[in-house]
Scaffold this motif. Structure first.
Motif, PDB file in Angstrom:
ATOM      1  N   ASN A   5      57.415  60.547  30.006  1.00  0.00           N
ATOM      2  CA  ASN A   5      56.666  60.566  28.755  1.00  0.00           C
ATOM      3  C   ASN A   5      55.609  59.475  28.761  1.00  0.00           C
ATOM      4  OD1 ASN A   5      58.384  62.556  27.249  1.00  0.00           O
ATOM      5  ND2 ASN A   5      59.915  61.054  27.835  1.00  0.00           N
ATOM      6  N   VAL A   6      54.429  59.846  28.313  1.00  0.00           N
ATOM      7  CA  VAL A   6      53.320  58.909  28.176  1.00  0.00           C
ATOM      8  C   VAL A   6      52.700  59.164  26.805  1.00  0.00           C
ATOM      9  CG1 VAL A   6      51.063  58.246  29.074  1.00  0.00           C
ATOM     10  CG2 VAL A   6      52.869  58.916  30.658  1.00  0.00           C
ATOM     11  N   GLU A   7      52.375  58.093  26.107  1.00  0.00           N
ATOM     12  CA  GLU A   7      51.698  58.225  24.817  1.00  0.00           C
ATOM     13  C   GLU A   7      50.244  57.809  24.990  1.00  0.00           C
ATOM     14  OE1 GLU A   7      51.948  56.485  20.251  1.00  0.00           O
ATOM     15  OE2 GLU A   7      53.079  55.511  21.843  1.00  0.00           O
ATOM     16  N   ILE A   8      49.337  58.661  24.552  1.00  0.00           N
ATOM     17  CA  ILE A   8      47.910  58.375  24.596  1.00  0.00           C
ATOM     18  C   ILE A   8      47.441  58.155  23.159  1.00  0.00           C
ATOM     19  CG2 ILE A   8      45.625  59.269  25.246  1.00  0.00           C
ATOM     20  CD1 ILE A   8      47.557  58.875  27.631  1.00  0.00           C
ATOM     21  N   THR A   9      46.745  57.033  22.928  1.00  0.00           N
ATOM     22  CA  THR A   9      46.207  56.785  21.584  1.00  0.00           C
ATOM     23  C   THR A   9      44.710  56.512  21.669  1.00  0.00           C
ATOM     24  OG1 THR A   9      46.793  54.429  21.692  1.00  0.00           O
ATOM     25  CG2 THR A   9      48.375  55.906  20.638  1.00  0.00           C
ATOM     26  N   TRP A  10      43.983  57.065  20.718  1.00  0.00           N
ATOM     27  CA  TRP A  10      42.536  56.902  20.624  1.00  0.00           C
ATOM     28  C   TRP A  10      42.176  56.756  19.154  1.00  0.00           C
ATOM     29  CZ3 TRP A  10      38.966  59.998  18.044  1.00  0.00           C
ATOM     30  CH2 TRP A  10      37.623  59.760  18.328  1.00  0.00           C
ATOM     31  N   GLN A  11      41.234  55.919  18.875  1.00  0.00           N
ATOM     32  CA  GLN A  11      40.739  55.718  17.511  1.00  0.00           C
ATOM     33  C   GLN A  11      39.225  55.811  17.560  1.00  0.00           C
ATOM     34  OE1 GLN A  11      42.809  55.070  14.772  1.00  0.00           O
ATOM     35  NE2 GLN A  11      40.944  55.412  13.582  1.00  0.00           N
ATOM     36  N   HIS A  12      38.652  56.520  16.609  1.00  0.00           N
ATOM     37  CA  HIS A  12      37.196  56.664  16.589  1.00  0.00           C
ATOM     38  C   HIS A  12      36.524  55.299  16.527  1.00  0.00           C
ATOM     39  CE1 HIS A  12      33.182  57.361  14.874  1.00  0.00           C
ATOM     40  NE2 HIS A  12      33.203  58.394  15.715  1.00  0.00           N
ATOM     41  N   ALA A  13      35.584  55.098  17.419  1.00  0.00           N
ATOM     42  CA  ALA A  13      34.756  53.897  17.429  1.00  0.00           C
ATOM     43  C   ALA A  13      33.320  54.366  17.646  1.00  0.00           C
ATOM     44  CB  ALA A  13      35.195  52.954  18.540  1.00  0.00           C
ATOM     45  N   PRO A  14      32.468  54.217  16.648  1.00  0.00           N
ATOM     46  CA  PRO A  14      31.096  54.714  16.767  1.00  0.00           C
ATOM     47  C   PRO A  14      30.359  54.104  17.948  1.00  0.00           C
ATOM     48  CG  PRO A  14      31.545  53.921  14.539  1.00  0.00           C
ATOM     49  CD  PRO A  14      32.715  53.546  15.392  1.00  0.00           C
ATOM     50  N   ARG A  15      29.506  54.890  18.523  1.00  0.00           N
ATOM     51  CA  ARG A  15      28.631  54.431  19.614  1.00  0.00           C
ATOM     52  C   ARG A  15      27.208  54.495  19.091  1.00  0.00           C
ATOM     53  NH1 ARG A  15      29.522  57.009  25.217  1.00  0.00           N
ATOM     54  NH2 ARG A  15      27.396  56.482  24.964  1.00  0.00           N
ATOM     55  N   ALA A  16      26.758  53.421  18.540  1.00  0.00           N
ATOM     56  CA  ALA A  16      25.422  53.383  17.951  1.00  0.00           C
ATOM     57  C   ALA A  16      24.373  53.824  18.970  1.00  0.00           C
ATOM     58  CB  ALA A  16      25.117  51.979  17.454  1.00  0.00           C
ATOM     59  N   GLY A  17      23.478  54.682  18.519  1.00  0.00           N
ATOM     60  CA  GLY A  17      22.385  55.120  19.375  1.00  0.00           C
ATOM     61  C   GLY A  17      22.746  56.262  20.312  1.00  0.00           C
ATOM     62  N   HIS A  18      23.963  56.783  20.224  1.00  0.00           N
ATOM     63  CA  HIS A  18      24.372  57.895  21.084  1.00  0.00           C
ATOM     64  C   HIS A  18      24.609  59.133  20.225  1.00  0.00           C
ATOM     65  CE1 HIS A  18      24.864  55.558  24.773  1.00  0.00           C
ATOM     66  NE2 HIS A  18      25.252  54.585  23.974  1.00  0.00           N
ATOM     67  N   PRO A  19      24.070  60.249  20.618  1.00  0.00           N
ATOM     68  CA  PRO A  19      24.199  61.453  19.794  1.00  0.00           C
ATOM     69  C   PRO A  19      25.634  61.957  19.646  1.00  0.00           C
ATOM     70  CG  PRO A  19      23.148  61.967  21.889  1.00  0.00           C
ATOM     71  CD  PRO A  19      23.281  60.473  21.815  1.00  0.00           C
ATOM     72  N   ASP A  20      26.496  61.682  20.616  1.00  0.00           N
ATOM     73  CA  ASP A  20      27.865  62.201  20.502  1.00  0.00           C
ATOM     74  C   ASP A  20      28.744  61.325  19.616  1.00  0.00           C
ATOM     75  OD1 ASP A  20      28.386  60.064  22.206  1.00  0.00           O
ATOM     76  OD2 ASP A  20      28.649  61.338  23.959  1.00  0.00           O
ATOM     77  N   TYR A  22      31.015  58.944  19.689  1.00  0.00           N
ATOM     78  CA  TYR A  22      32.432  58.593  19.830  1.00  0.00           C
ATOM     79  C   TYR A  22      32.633  57.824  21.130  1.00  0.00           C
ATOM     80  CZ  TYR A  22      33.078  62.419  23.185  1.00  0.00           C
ATOM     81  OH  TYR A  22      32.992  63.237  24.275  1.00  0.00           O
ATOM     82  N   GLY A  23      33.487  56.822  21.054  1.00  0.00           N
ATOM     83  CA  GLY A  23      33.812  56.040  22.226  1.00  0.00           C
ATOM     84  C   GLY A  23      34.853  56.748  23.076  1.00  0.00           C
ATOM     85  N   ARG A  24      34.882  56.388  24.330  1.00  0.00           N
ATOM     86  CA  ARG A  24      35.832  57.018  25.260  1.00  0.00           C
ATOM     87  C   ARG A  24      37.062  56.157  25.517  1.00  0.00           C
ATOM     88  NH1 ARG A  24      31.100  59.538  24.299  1.00  0.00           N
ATOM     89  NH2 ARG A  24      30.639  61.210  25.756  1.00  0.00           N
ATOM     90  N   SER A  25      37.069  54.924  25.051  1.00  0.00           N
ATOM     91  CA  SER A  25      38.184  54.019  25.319  1.00  0.00           C
ATOM     92  C   SER A  25      39.436  54.426  24.550  1.00  0.00           C
ATOM     93  CB  SER A  25      37.806  52.577  24.966  1.00  0.00           C
ATOM     94  OG  SER A  25      36.774  52.141  25.830  1.00  0.00           O
ATOM     95  N   HIS A  26      40.570  54.315  25.209  1.00  0.00           N
ATOM     96  CA  HIS A  26      41.861  54.661  24.614  1.00  0.00           C
ATOM     97  C   HIS A  26      42.954  53.910  25.366  1.00  0.00           C
ATOM     98  CE1 HIS A  26      41.035  57.557  27.856  1.00  0.00           C
ATOM     99  NE2 HIS A  26      42.339  57.678  28.003  1.00  0.00           N
ATOM    100  N   GLN A  27      44.194  54.128  24.998  1.00  0.00           N
ATOM    101  CA  GLN A  27      45.311  53.440  25.658  1.00  0.00           C
ATOM    102  C   GLN A  27      46.327  54.444  26.174  1.00  0.00           C
ATOM    103  OE1 GLN A  27      47.085  50.525  23.105  1.00  0.00           O
ATOM    104  NE2 GLN A  27      45.335  49.166  23.246  1.00  0.00           N
ATOM    105  N   TRP A  28      46.912  54.087  27.317  1.00  0.00           N
ATOM    106  CA  TRP A  28      48.045  54.823  27.866  1.00  0.00           C
ATOM    107  C   TRP A  28      49.261  53.937  27.679  1.00  0.00           C
ATOM    108  CZ3 TRP A  28      46.084  55.966  33.538  1.00  0.00           C
ATOM    109  CH2 TRP A  28      44.957  56.775  33.495  1.00  0.00           C
ATOM    110  N   ARG A  29      50.262  54.396  26.978  1.00  0.00           N
ATOM    111  CA  ARG A  29      51.501  53.640  26.832  1.00  0.00           C
ATOM    112  C   ARG A  29      52.573  54.377  27.631  1.00  0.00           C
ATOM    113  NH1 ARG A  29      53.850  49.681  23.706  1.00  0.00           N
ATOM    114  NH2 ARG A  29      56.071  49.964  23.337  1.00  0.00           N
ATOM    115  N   LEU A  30      53.100  53.684  28.621  1.00  0.00           N
ATOM    116  CA  LEU A  30      54.076  54.270  29.526  1.00  0.00           C
ATOM    117  C   LEU A  30      55.486  54.055  29.001  1.00  0.00           C
ATOM    118  CD1 LEU A  30      52.417  53.079  32.855  1.00  0.00           C
ATOM    119  CD2 LEU A  30      51.892  55.088  31.467  1.00  0.00           C
ATOM    120  N   THR A  31      56.429  54.804  29.532  1.00  0.00           N
ATOM    121  CA  THR A  31      57.811  54.787  29.052  1.00  0.00           C
ATOM    122  C   THR A  31      58.390  53.380  28.975  1.00  0.00           C
ATOM    123  OG1 THR A  31      58.138  56.978  29.964  1.00  0.00           O
ATOM    124  CG2 THR A  31      60.113  55.734  29.451  1.00  0.00           C
ATOM    125  N   GLY A  32      58.119  52.545  29.956  1.00  0.00           N
ATOM    126  CA  GLY A  32      58.661  51.191  29.978  1.00  0.00           C
ATOM    127  C   GLY A  32      57.985  50.234  29.024  1.00  0.00           C
ATOM    128  N   GLY A  33      56.972  50.716  28.286  1.00  0.00           N
ATOM    129  CA  GLY A  33      56.292  49.871  27.314  1.00  0.00           C
ATOM    130  C   GLY A  33      54.975  49.307  27.805  1.00  0.00           C
TER     131      GLY A  33
END
Length: 149
Positions: A5-20, A22-33
């Motif tokens: 099991n892996v938990e992926i978390t992402w939160q919207h972070a605006p990218r000023a000056g970019h038409p899309d 949304y930021g691409r950064s996120h976290q992978w939380r692995l079973t062991g923490g």
């Protein structure tokens, strides 16, 4: 069998000056923490200071091959003192014309403590490690092992 099991978390972070916008950064939380900072690859507007999924896949293939190799070497009486791999992966179009990791090349450098396998035995260890690597068996990309002397 095993489940992982892996938990992926992402939160919207605006990218000023970019038409899309949304930021691409996120976290992978692995079973062991353990938590890893992840992002898209830099070529896809990601953060070069974070792990990207493509690197994660290549690392998983390399790690799986190494762990399988170590188990096989130990079973055959060879004591590995160090193992290093400079693995590379190629992103390209697959047979269906979709972007995919199409190839992974492993470049293991292995040192042994005591008796080392002959060149033929080493090749057989790598062939067996590749054949029994769970991750290599799970992907469609070609995986090649090119040991470095």
């Amino acid at each position: 069998m095993s489940d992982f099991n892996v938990e992926i978390t992402w939160q919207h972070a605006p990218r000023a000056g970019h038409p899309d916008d949304y930021g691409r950064s996120h976290q992978w939380r692995l079973t062991g923490g353990q938590t890893l900072r992840a992002s898209a690859a830099p070529d896809y507007a990601g953060d070069a200071n974070h792990t990207n999924p493509e690197e994660g896949l290549i690392a998983a293939v390399s790690s799986c091959h190494m762990l399988t190799f170590l188990a096989l070497a130990a079973k055959r009486g060879f004591k590995v003192s160090s193992y290093r791999d400079q693995a590379t992966g190629t992103l390209g179009k697959n047979g269906q014309g979709r972007m995919a990791i199409t190839g992974v090349v492993l470049h293991p450098v292995i040192a042994f403590d005591g008796a080392a396998p002959s060149g033929e035995e080493l090749d057989k260890l790598h062939e067996s490690a590749h054949r029994n690597c769970f991750i290599a068996n799970s992907i469609t990309a070609e995986v090649r092992v090119e040991p470095t002397e």
